[in-house]
Design an enzyme around this catalytic site. Structure first.
Site, mmCIF file in Angstrom:
data_model
loop_
_atom_site.group_PDB
_atom_site.id
_atom_site.type_symbol
_atom_site.label_atom_id
_atom_site.label_comp_id
_atom_site.label_asym_id
_atom_site.label_seq_id
_atom_site.Cartn_x
_atom_site.Cartn_y
_atom_site.Cartn_z
ATOM 1 C CB SER A 155 -0.935 0.010 1.208
ATOM 2 O OG SER A 155 -1.693 -1.161 1.265
HETATM 3 N N1 SAH Z 1 -1.118 -4.503 3.540
HETATM 4 C C1 SAH Z 1 -0.346 -4.972 2.423
HETATM 5 C C2 SAH Z 1 -1.076 -4.697 1.132
HETATM 6 C C3 SAH Z 1 -1.315 -5.950 0.407
HETATM 7 S S1 SAH Z 1 -2.472 -5.856 -0.931
HETATM 8 C C4 SAH Z 1 1.063 -4.385 2.420
HETATM 9 O O1 SAH Z 1 1.337 -3.478 3.197
HETATM 10 O O2 SAH Z 1 1.890 -4.875 1.660
HETATM 11 C C5 SAH Z 1 -3.784 -6.845 -0.269
HETATM 12 C C6 SAH Z 1 -3.445 -8.248 0.091
HETATM 13 O O3 SAH Z 1 -4.654 -8.898 0.458
HETATM 14 C C7 SAH Z 1 -2.834 -9.096 -1.019
HETATM 15 O O4 SAH Z 1 -1.587 -9.564 -0.592
HETATM 16 C C8 SAH Z 1 -3.830 -10.254 -1.207
HETATM 17 O O5 SAH Z 1 -3.185 -11.491 -1.484
HETATM 18 C C9 SAH Z 1 -4.516 -10.275 0.136
HETATM 19 N N2 SAH Z 1 -5.864 -10.866 0.170
HETATM 20 C C10 SAH Z 1 -6.858 -10.771 -0.741
HETATM 21 N N3 SAH Z 1 -7.933 -11.436 -0.303
HETATM 22 C C11 SAH Z 1 -7.622 -11.975 0.905
HETATM 23 C C12 SAH Z 1 -8.332 -12.772 1.860
HETATM 24 N N4 SAH Z 1 -9.602 -13.180 1.668
HETATM 25 N N5 SAH Z 1 -7.682 -13.123 3.005
HETATM 26 C C13 SAH Z 1 -6.410 -12.736 3.230
HETATM 27 N N6 SAH Z 1 -5.689 -11.996 2.358
HETATM 28 C C14 SAH Z 1 -6.294 -11.606 1.223
#
Ligand code: SAH
Length: 201
Positions: free
Chosen positions: A55
């Site tokens: 993010s």
């Molecule tokens: N907070 C993260 C942003 C990651 S983007 C950072 O700082 O890097 C969002 C993430 O949510 C992705 O890695 C994706 O794989 C995950 N995601 C999507 N659906 C999900 C679910 N149902 N449960 C857990 N993770 C999920």
């Protein structure tokens, strides 16, 4: 942009100084691949593989501020991805439980957090839409992937009384952040800033 430029930019937009200090305490370059290290302090999302992104720092700071964290809080981070957002949250609370759907990302996040010397984050591989009932209730829940229609009820149910949840939601108003607060009488939901996140699967 370099680290100092990013921090001044955040300080101008975020009123909670603790949040700016938390961002300052986390080396973002340790949560991206080596080829993106030079871009680590851009105020932008960056690729982390598996079609996912780390993010944007300004959004991470905004969401941390909305959660009004206390040093004793227990926090759930849904969609932990690279582990960066969880790392910033960890500077503002007692412990973070992170859930990530992609096994490889969960493993990499665990390694990055360890390498960054952060020892109060536990990352689990699984479906975060169901929350983490065995560790509930949480004082705060951070969701980093957009839920279609509204905040998953299972997550709201895992909030402690007085607890806060921030999540991107996509509904008839478009994609935006929703802040949920659990009160004696039920849940108070407030629609906030327009945002763009990857979908919650
Ligand atoms: N907070 C993260 C942003 C990651 S983007 C950072 O700082 O890097 C969002 C993430 O949510 C992705 O890695 C994706 O794989 C995950 N995601 C999507 N659906 C999900 C679910 N149902 N449960 C857990 N993770 C999920």
């Amino acid at each position: 942009m370099d680290r100092d430029a990013l921090l001044s930019r955040l300080a101008a937009r975020v009123s909670d100084e603790r949040v700016v200090s938390a961002v300052a305490a986390v080396p973002r370059e340790m949560f991206v691949s080596a080829d993106l290290a030079a871009a680590a302090y851009e105020d932008a999302p960056l690729r982390i593989g598996h079609g996912q992104t780390i993010s944007q720092p300004a959004i991470v700071a905004r969401m941390c501020e909305l959660l009004e964290l206390k040093s004793t809080d227990r926090v759930l981070d849904v969609g932990t991805g690279s582990g960066y957002h969880a790392a910033v949250l960890s500077r503002l609370c007692a412990h973070v439980w992170g859930i990530e759907l992609e096994a490889q990302l969960a493993l990499r996040a665990t390694r990055s957090l360890l390498a960054a010397g952060i020892d109060n984050v536990t990352v689990t591989n699984g479906d975060g839409a169901a929350g983490l009932p065995e560790q509930a209730p949480f004082d705060a829940i951070n969701v980093a992937a957009t839920a279609a229609g509204g905040v998953p009820p299972a997550l709201e149910q895992q909030l402690a009384l007085g607890g806060r949840l921030v999540a991107p939601v996509d509904d008839e108003r478009g994609e935006h952040l929703v802040l949920v607060r659990r009160l004696e009488g039920g849940f108070e939901r407030t629609s906030l800033d327009a945002v763009r996140f990857v979908p919650l699967r």
